[in-house]
Structure formats: structure tokens, C-alpha cells
Design a protein around this motif. Sequence first.
Motif, PDB file in Angstrom:
ATOM      1  N   VAL A  39     -31.550 119.679 -15.758  1.00  0.00           N
ATOM      2  CA  VAL A  39     -31.020 120.250 -14.528  1.00  0.00           C
ATOM      3  C   VAL A  39     -30.877 121.770 -14.645  1.00  0.00           C
ATOM      4  O   VAL A  39     -31.227 122.511 -13.721  1.00  0.00           O
ATOM      5  N   MET A  40     -30.392 122.239 -15.779  1.00  0.00           N
ATOM      6  CA  MET A  40     -30.222 123.688 -15.957  1.00  0.00           C
ATOM      7  C   MET A  40     -31.568 124.406 -15.943  1.00  0.00           C
ATOM      8  O   MET A  40     -31.677 125.511 -15.420  1.00  0.00           O
ATOM      9  N   LEU A  62     -23.520 124.500 -14.637  1.00  0.00           N
ATOM     10  CA  LEU A  62     -23.625 123.072 -14.895  1.00  0.00           C
ATOM     11  C   LEU A  62     -22.229 122.474 -14.908  1.00  0.00           C
ATOM     12  O   LEU A  62     -21.346 122.931 -15.632  1.00  0.00           O
ATOM     13  N   GLU A  64     -20.187 119.364 -15.921  1.00  0.00           N
ATOM     14  CA  GLU A  64     -20.283 118.174 -16.767  1.00  0.00           C
ATOM     15  C   GLU A  64     -19.811 116.941 -16.012  1.00  0.00           C
ATOM     16  O   GLU A  64     -18.749 116.942 -15.399  1.00  0.00           O
TER      17      GLU A  64
END
Length: 102
Positions: A39-40, A62, A64
Motif C-alpha cells: 500500500v505504501m 500508513l 496500522e
Amino acid sequence: MWDVARAYVRSAKRLLGKREKGETGTETCEIAIDESMGVMGVGEIVQEAAREERGIEVDVKLVEKARADETMVEEFGVDISAARETLGWKVRESVAGAVRER
């Protein structure tokens, strides 16, 4: 994105062809890019494209376990060989190319 659309079209054509022959049943093909990216990584591509093409600075953060009931995994393997063999499908565009094109 267009790669996935092409896979759906090829799949529908295959299904119609089998149906015309009286064949039934299902086949499963996994569709994915052949880039290993989290995703990052996608966020960084969007961030870079926004800066270079629009002059906009975008913060990427991001979070978590944004959804508490989901399992976090380091790798998510997908085997696209059935799509290649059955549908004659292959990946044509990269994530960066798809982001920049849109």
C-alpha cells in the motif's frame, strides 16, 4: 486497471464460446500484476505523480490495521499462470504507468 478489464473481456468471450459448444462448469483464474508492491508503495507513486504532474504535495500515512477485523500479511501471493494459459492474458501496464495515465 485496463489489464483487469481485458481479463474480464477475455473471460466472458471464453465463457460464451464454451456455452455455444454446450460446455458447462467454471474455471478460476487469478488476475494480478506481477509487481510486488504494498500500500505504501502505491501511495508513494501517487505522491510522486501529484508532485511532478500537478505541483501538489500529498502526505501519505500508513494507518496500522485500519480495519480491526482484517489480518495483516507481509506477502500475498497470487498465481496468474492460469490466466496466461487459459485466457492468453498478460500484464501490460505497471502500477506507476496506470497511476500516471489516470
